[in-house]
Design an enzyme around this catalytic site. Structure first.
Site, PDB file in Angstrom:
ATOM      1  N   ALA A  16      -8.514   5.603 -10.522  1.00 18.35           N
ATOM      2  CA  ALA A  16      -9.679   6.348 -10.029  1.00 18.35           C
ATOM      3  C   ALA A  16     -10.872   5.462  -9.702  1.00 18.35           C
ATOM      4  O   ALA A  16     -11.847   5.934  -9.129  1.00 18.35           O
ATOM      5  CB  ALA A  16     -10.094   7.395 -11.071  1.00 18.35           C
ATOM      6  N   THR A  17     -10.791   4.171 -10.065  1.00 17.39           N
ATOM      7  CA  THR A  17     -11.903   3.281  -9.703  1.00 17.39           C
ATOM      8  C   THR A  17     -11.562   2.516  -8.426  1.00 17.39           C
ATOM      9  O   THR A  17     -12.325   1.659  -7.996  1.00 17.39           O
ATOM     10  CB  THR A  17     -12.179   2.260 -10.838  1.00 17.39           C
ATOM     11  OG1 THR A  17     -10.972   1.504 -11.070  1.00 17.39           O
ATOM     12  CG2 THR A  17     -12.592   2.942 -12.128  1.00 17.39           C
ATOM     13  N   ASP A  88      -4.966   2.272 -19.906  1.00 17.17           N
ATOM     14  CA  ASP A  88      -4.067   1.255 -19.348  1.00 17.17           C
ATOM     15  C   ASP A  88      -2.698   1.907 -19.205  1.00 17.17           C
ATOM     16  O   ASP A  88      -2.111   2.346 -20.197  1.00 17.17           O
ATOM     17  CB  ASP A  88      -4.007   0.040 -20.288  1.00 17.17           C
ATOM     18  CG  ASP A  88      -3.220  -1.096 -19.652  1.00 17.17           C
ATOM     19  OD1 ASP A  88      -2.277  -0.812 -18.873  1.00 17.17           O
ATOM     20  OD2 ASP A  88      -3.552  -2.260 -19.922  1.00 17.17           O
ATOM     21  N   ASP A 180       2.751  10.632   3.210  1.00 19.82           N
ATOM     22  CA  ASP A 180       2.689   9.860   4.446  1.00 19.82           C
ATOM     23  C   ASP A 180       1.496  10.462   5.153  1.00 19.82           C
ATOM     24  O   ASP A 180       1.594  11.557   5.722  1.00 19.82           O
ATOM     25  CB  ASP A 180       3.967  10.045   5.277  1.00 19.82           C
ATOM     26  CG  ASP A 180       3.922   9.191   6.531  1.00 19.82           C
ATOM     27  OD1 ASP A 180       2.821   9.024   7.091  1.00 19.82           O
ATOM     28  OD2 ASP A 180       4.970   8.680   6.960  1.00 19.82           O
ATOM     29  N   HIS A 181       0.350   9.791   5.088  1.00 24.20           N
ATOM     30  CA  HIS A 181      -0.871  10.488   5.503  1.00 24.20           C
ATOM     31  C   HIS A 181      -0.873  10.850   6.986  1.00 24.20           C
ATOM     32  O   HIS A 181      -1.631  11.711   7.407  1.00 24.20           O
ATOM     33  CB  HIS A 181      -2.137   9.711   5.087  1.00 24.20           C
ATOM     34  CG  HIS A 181      -2.351   8.464   5.856  1.00 24.20           C
ATOM     35  ND1 HIS A 181      -1.786   7.281   5.504  1.00 24.20           N
ATOM     36  CD2 HIS A 181      -3.072   8.204   6.965  1.00 24.20           C
ATOM     37  CE1 HIS A 181      -2.146   6.348   6.378  1.00 24.20           C
ATOM     38  NE2 HIS A 181      -2.933   6.888   7.270  1.00 24.20           N
ATOM     39  N   LYS A 185      -2.277  14.541   9.545  1.00 22.58           N
ATOM     40  CA  LYS A 185      -3.183  14.507  10.700  1.00 22.58           C
ATOM     41  C   LYS A 185      -2.976  15.737  11.578  1.00 22.58           C
ATOM     42  O   LYS A 185      -1.848  16.154  11.822  1.00 22.58           O
ATOM     43  CB  LYS A 185      -2.947  13.230  11.518  1.00 22.58           C
ATOM     44  CG  LYS A 185      -3.425  11.967  10.787  1.00 22.58           C
ATOM     45  CD  LYS A 185      -3.286  10.754  11.659  1.00 22.58           C
ATOM     46  CE  LYS A 185      -3.570   9.480  10.891  1.00 22.58           C
ATOM     47  NZ  LYS A 185      -4.967   9.290  10.534  1.00 22.58           N
ATOM     48  N   GLU A 219      -4.090  -0.977  16.168  1.00 17.38           N
ATOM     49  CA  GLU A 219      -5.291  -1.193  15.372  1.00 17.38           C
ATOM     50  C   GLU A 219      -6.010  -2.409  15.913  1.00 17.38           C
ATOM     51  O   GLU A 219      -5.354  -3.383  16.291  1.00 17.38           O
ATOM     52  CB  GLU A 219      -4.909  -1.484  13.922  1.00 17.38           C
ATOM     53  CG  GLU A 219      -4.415  -0.294  13.156  1.00 17.38           C
ATOM     54  CD  GLU A 219      -4.132  -0.691  11.707  1.00 17.38           C
ATOM     55  OE1 GLU A 219      -4.941  -0.350  10.850  1.00 17.38           O
ATOM     56  OE2 GLU A 219      -3.128  -1.356  11.474  1.00 17.38           O
ATOM     57  N   HIS A 243       5.337   6.013   9.068  1.00 19.85           N
ATOM     58  CA  HIS A 243       4.584   6.815  10.038  1.00 19.85           C
ATOM     59  C   HIS A 243       5.280   6.950  11.394  1.00 19.85           C
ATOM     60  O   HIS A 243       5.352   8.041  11.959  1.00 19.85           O
ATOM     61  CB  HIS A 243       3.198   6.213  10.269  1.00 19.85           C
ATOM     62  CG  HIS A 243       2.481   5.839   9.016  1.00 19.85           C
ATOM     63  ND1 HIS A 243       2.419   6.671   7.912  1.00 19.85           N
ATOM     64  CD2 HIS A 243       1.791   4.727   8.671  1.00 19.85           C
ATOM     65  CE1 HIS A 243       1.718   6.062   6.964  1.00 19.85           C
ATOM     66  NE2 HIS A 243       1.336   4.896   7.395  1.00 19.85           N
ATOM     67  N   LYS A 343      -1.516  -4.979  14.650  1.00 23.56           N
ATOM     68  CA  LYS A 343      -2.910  -5.279  14.307  1.00 23.56           C
ATOM     69  C   LYS A 343      -3.508  -6.192  15.359  1.00 23.56           C
ATOM     70  O   LYS A 343      -2.791  -6.889  16.063  1.00 23.56           O
ATOM     71  CB  LYS A 343      -2.964  -5.969  12.950  1.00 23.56           C
ATOM     72  CG  LYS A 343      -2.584  -5.021  11.828  1.00 23.56           C
ATOM     73  CD  LYS A 343      -3.071  -5.516  10.496  1.00 23.56           C
ATOM     74  CE  LYS A 343      -2.806  -4.500   9.420  1.00 23.56           C
ATOM     75  NZ  LYS A 343      -3.676  -3.321   9.494  1.00 23.56           N
TER      76      LYS A 343
HETATM   77  P1  NAP Z   1      -7.045  -0.645  -5.549  1.00 30.35           P
HETATM   78  O1  NAP Z   1      -8.362  -0.481  -4.875  1.00 30.35           O
HETATM   79  O2  NAP Z   1      -6.570  -2.015  -5.877  1.00 30.35           O
HETATM   80  O3  NAP Z   1      -7.080   0.223  -6.884  1.00 30.35           O
HETATM   81  C1  NAP Z   1      -6.148   0.071  -7.916  1.00 30.35           C
HETATM   82  C2  NAP Z   1      -6.575   0.925  -9.095  1.00 30.35           C
HETATM   83  O4  NAP Z   1      -5.637   0.756 -10.138  1.00 30.35           O
HETATM   84  C3  NAP Z   1      -7.935   0.594  -9.643  1.00 30.35           C
HETATM   85  O5  NAP Z   1      -8.583   1.793  -9.972  1.00 30.35           O
HETATM   86  C4  NAP Z   1      -7.599  -0.197 -10.918  1.00 30.35           C
HETATM   87  O6  NAP Z   1      -8.673  -0.039 -11.808  1.00 30.35           O
HETATM   88  C5  NAP Z   1      -6.354   0.523 -11.364  1.00 30.35           C
HETATM   89  N1  NAP Z   1      -5.465  -0.241 -12.262  1.00 30.35           N
HETATM   90  C6  NAP Z   1      -4.895  -1.440 -12.034  1.00 30.35           C
HETATM   91  N2  NAP Z   1      -4.115  -1.798 -13.080  1.00 30.35           N
HETATM   92  C7  NAP Z   1      -4.193  -0.784 -13.982  1.00 30.35           C
HETATM   93  C8  NAP Z   1      -3.611  -0.547 -15.263  1.00 30.35           C
HETATM   94  N3  NAP Z   1      -2.767  -1.422 -15.841  1.00 30.35           N
HETATM   95  N4  NAP Z   1      -3.899   0.604 -15.884  1.00 30.35           N
HETATM   96  C9  NAP Z   1      -4.733   1.502 -15.329  1.00 30.35           C
HETATM   97  N5  NAP Z   1      -5.313   1.344 -14.122  1.00 30.35           N
HETATM   98  C10 NAP Z   1      -5.054   0.209 -13.460  1.00 30.35           C
HETATM   99  O7  NAP Z   1      -5.873   0.040  -4.703  1.00 30.35           O
HETATM  100  P2  NAP Z   1      -6.001   1.177  -3.574  1.00 30.35           P
HETATM  101  O8  NAP Z   1      -6.343   0.528  -2.277  1.00 30.35           O
HETATM  102  O9  NAP Z   1      -6.871   2.277  -4.066  1.00 30.35           O
HETATM  103  O10 NAP Z   1      -4.486   1.656  -3.439  1.00 30.35           O
HETATM  104  C11 NAP Z   1      -3.855   2.505  -4.374  1.00 30.35           C
HETATM  105  C12 NAP Z   1      -2.506   2.942  -3.838  1.00 30.35           C
HETATM  106  O11 NAP Z   1      -2.688   3.635  -2.621  1.00 30.35           O
HETATM  107  C13 NAP Z   1      -1.540   1.793  -3.486  1.00 30.35           C
HETATM  108  O12 NAP Z   1      -0.225   2.246  -3.713  1.00 30.35           O
HETATM  109  C14 NAP Z   1      -1.754   1.582  -1.994  1.00 30.35           C
HETATM  110  O13 NAP Z   1      -0.635   1.001  -1.370  1.00 30.35           O
HETATM  111  C15 NAP Z   1      -1.955   3.027  -1.562  1.00 30.35           C
HETATM  112  N6  NAP Z   1      -2.690   3.166  -0.322  1.00 30.35           N
HETATM  113  C16 NAP Z   1      -3.997   2.804  -0.234  1.00 30.35           C
HETATM  114  C17 NAP Z   1      -4.692   2.996   0.946  1.00 30.35           C
HETATM  115  C18 NAP Z   1      -6.152   2.650   1.057  1.00 30.35           C
HETATM  116  O14 NAP Z   1      -6.736   3.001   2.094  1.00 30.35           O
HETATM  117  N7  NAP Z   1      -6.766   2.019   0.074  1.00 30.35           N
HETATM  118  C19 NAP Z   1      -4.047   3.552   2.062  1.00 30.35           C
HETATM  119  C20 NAP Z   1      -2.697   3.918   1.945  1.00 30.35           C
HETATM  120  C21 NAP Z   1      -2.040   3.736   0.750  1.00 30.35           C
HETATM  121  P3  NAP Z   1      -9.028  -1.032 -13.026  1.00 30.35           P
HETATM  122  O15 NAP Z   1      -9.049  -2.411 -12.473  1.00 30.35           O
HETATM  123  O16 NAP Z   1     -10.355  -0.531 -13.516  1.00 30.35           O
HETATM  124  O17 NAP Z   1      -7.958  -0.815 -14.021  1.00 30.35           O
END
Ligand code: NAP
Length: 494
Positions: A16-17, A88, A180-181, A185, A219, A243, A343
């Site tokens: 969530a962070t 964790d 699959d976002h 759409k 992109e 996609h 890209k």
């Molecule tokens: P991110 O910004 O790296 O966030 C990862 C999260 O996991 C953080 O909240 C981190 O918080 C937490 N975390 C890491 N290790 C942990 C542990 N051992 N226990 C509990 N929490 C833990 O990643 P994201 O970009 O949000 O992506 C998340 C997922 O969505 C991935 O599968 C990614 O492929 C997918 N995704 C993301 C996007 C996008 O636009 N960002 C788009 C499509 C798909 P702490 O460090 O505080 O623990």
């Protein structure tokens, strides 16, 4: 909205962070609240390792929403439903504590024991979390429990199977919502409506009248700060396996007998089963890979992929892929579906172009080469809409023809504010509608197809870079169509 239809739910967000929660999930849940799709009977529990308090978490939720949306006076009331729990995912004790928090909140918010576990975290944790939720009884509440999983779902068929087996030890297929976002759409969902609600298209939607179909998702951005993830993945895994193949399945499927999740999925699965598997020796005849070198986009100098980070200097990862997909069934025999994605291309755009066959005789153009086919273009993003290209008389004397475009643009329609993909997907999950999520069979069949290409490419070093940033990909991607007598739409003259 009728209060009775508002789902009651406790949403538990793992990660969530992180970026996804901040940019997509919080604003989407707020939009559902703002437009009455959910009422007051909901709570969100955010989990991650850092030691935030409820107040810090609520401030972050508040900021992420105010940053991306126009808000109402109800924002504080909304964020009061959010709770943070330092956690964790690898630690058993964390799950025990979480259980009592969820039970307490269920009492306060009267959510009937309905729980969504949203895994917004790195995929290597998915299996562990699913199993611990089961072991510690967190999914066994009095209501329903659903697990939402982000992409990527595996790195190839073998790893996807392994991940699926792990998750299935704890959750049934019916409880698993694979995101699959693109399926959220508006215009991707519109493919079915355009096809199955319009006789003028559906009757022509086959190999007698369509010459080829093109799906492009370009992109302008590069890998930004995701180079570690991206270099391990590449355009084919990141975009084509999920996609692009999902859009092909929606374009090619037979009409379902009704709009239930099972019927739609079953038709899409049949398309994926009919994909012509590509023999090792034929991969280069059907697929083209590329990696961008330096170039210019909007007049600005852009570095090549290998210059973006130190560990990319001799990367063999493709930032572009184009391919010709054949669907060996009665409807589509002989019609190529071309896909391309990459890209650092000319601009950001996702569109589908359906090219219809020419009429048998040219009466209105001076030469056959000048003739213009009828095109149906479905613009997915950034401008949502449809364009139909017809031939009409050139005004003035004579009877020459010229192409004209009939345009429909969603944004020009007064009052239309199309919901974000994540908003629709989250709501779908809350009401138990899995239509726009991918079934395991779809994931497996897509990987099987993609593996046959990547297995060959992994063993052969590519000649990279082979396209300039700001172009529309390598020359070979154009030749892929030219050898079949086609070209990519739109052309530079369009
Ligand atoms: P991110 O910004 O790296 O966030 C990862 C999260 O996991 C953080 O909240 C981190 O918080 C937490 N975390 C890491 N290790 C942990 C542990 N051992 N226990 C509990 N929490 C833990 O990643 P994201 O970009 O949000 O992506 C998340 C997922 O969505 C991935 O599968 C990614 O492929 C997918 N995704 C993301 C996007 C996008 O636009 N960002 C788009 C499509 C798909 P702490 O460090 O505080 O623990």
């Amino acid at each position: 909205m009728d209060k009775k239809q508002q789902p009651k739910v406790l949403i538990v967000i793992f990660g969530a962070t992180g970026d996804l929660a901040k940019r997509k999930l919080f604003p989407s849940i707020y939009r559902l609240y703002q437009n009455g799709a959910i009422g007051e009977d909901f709570a969100v529990v955010g989990l991650a390792r850092r030691s935030w308090t409820n107040d810090v978490f609520r401030d972050n939720v508040n900021n992420s929403i105010s940053h991306s949306l126009s808000t109402d006076d109800n924002l504080d009331a909304f964020t009061s439903h959010f709770y943070y729990h330092p956690f964790d995912v690898t630690d058993d004790a964390s799950y025990q504590d979480l259980g009592s928090l969820l039970n307490d909140l269920e009492g306060v918010y009267e959510t009937d024991g309905n729980r969504i576990f949203y895994l917004a975290m790195a995929p290597n944790f998915f299996g562990t979390i699913a199993n611990k939720l089961n072991t510690f009884g967190l999914k066994g509440s009095t209501g329903w429990s659903r697990l939402v999983i982000e992409k990527p779902f595996g790195h190839d068929l073998a790893s996807a199977k392994e991940l699926n087996n792990q998750i299935r030890e704890a959750f049934d297929e019916k409880q698993i919502y694979r995101i699959d976002h693109y399926l959220g759409k508006e215009m991707v969902q519109n493919i079915e409506v355009i096809r199955f609600a319009n006789g003028i298209f559906e009757h022509l939607w086959n190999n007698r009248f369509i010459s080829n179909i093109q799906v492009t998702s370009s992109e302008a951005i590069g890998v930004e700060d995701r180079s570690r993830y991206y270099d391990h993945s590449g355009a084919t895994r990141d975009m084509a396996q999920n996609h692009m193949l999902q859009m092909v399945a929606l374009l090619a499927m037979e009409p379902p007998i009704n709009l239930s999740t099972e019927e739609i999925r079953s038709e899409k699965i049949k398309v994926l089963r009919a994909l012509r598997q590509i023999d090792d020796t034929m991969v280069d005849d059907y697929f083209v890979r590329g990696q961008y070198g330096h170039g210019k986009i909007n007049g600005k100098y852009i570095k090549g992929y290998r210059e973006e980070a130190e560990d990319l200097v001799d990367s063999n990862t493709e930032t572009f892929v184009a391919g010709k997909i054949m669907i060996d069934n009665y409807r589509w025999a002989g019609v190529p579906f071309y896909i391309r994605t990459g890209k650092r291309l000319e601009g950001k755009s996702t569109k589908i172009v359906v090219e219809f066959k020419d009429i048998p005789m040219n009466l209105f153009y001076e030469t056959n080469e000048e003739r213009q086919p009828n095109l149906l273009t479905i613009n997915i993003q950034p401008n949502e809409g449809i364009t139909l290209r017809l031939n009409a008389k050139k005004s003035g004397v004579g009877s020459m023809a010229k192409p004209i475009d009939l345009d429909y643009n969603n944004e020009n329609v007064h009052g239309i504010n199309t919901p974000e993909a994540y908003e629709k997907l989250l709501y779908g999950c809350m009401i138990g509608d899995a239509t726009n999520f991918t079934h395991w069979d779809e994931v497996a069949l897509s990987w099987k197809f993609i593996d046959s290409i990547l297995n060959v490419w992994t063993d052969q070093k590519a000649t990279f870079p082979n396209y300039e940033a700001g172009s529309m990909g390598p020359k070979a991607a154009h030749e892929l169509l030219e050898k079949d007598g086609f070209h990519w739409w739109p052309t530079t003259e369009d």
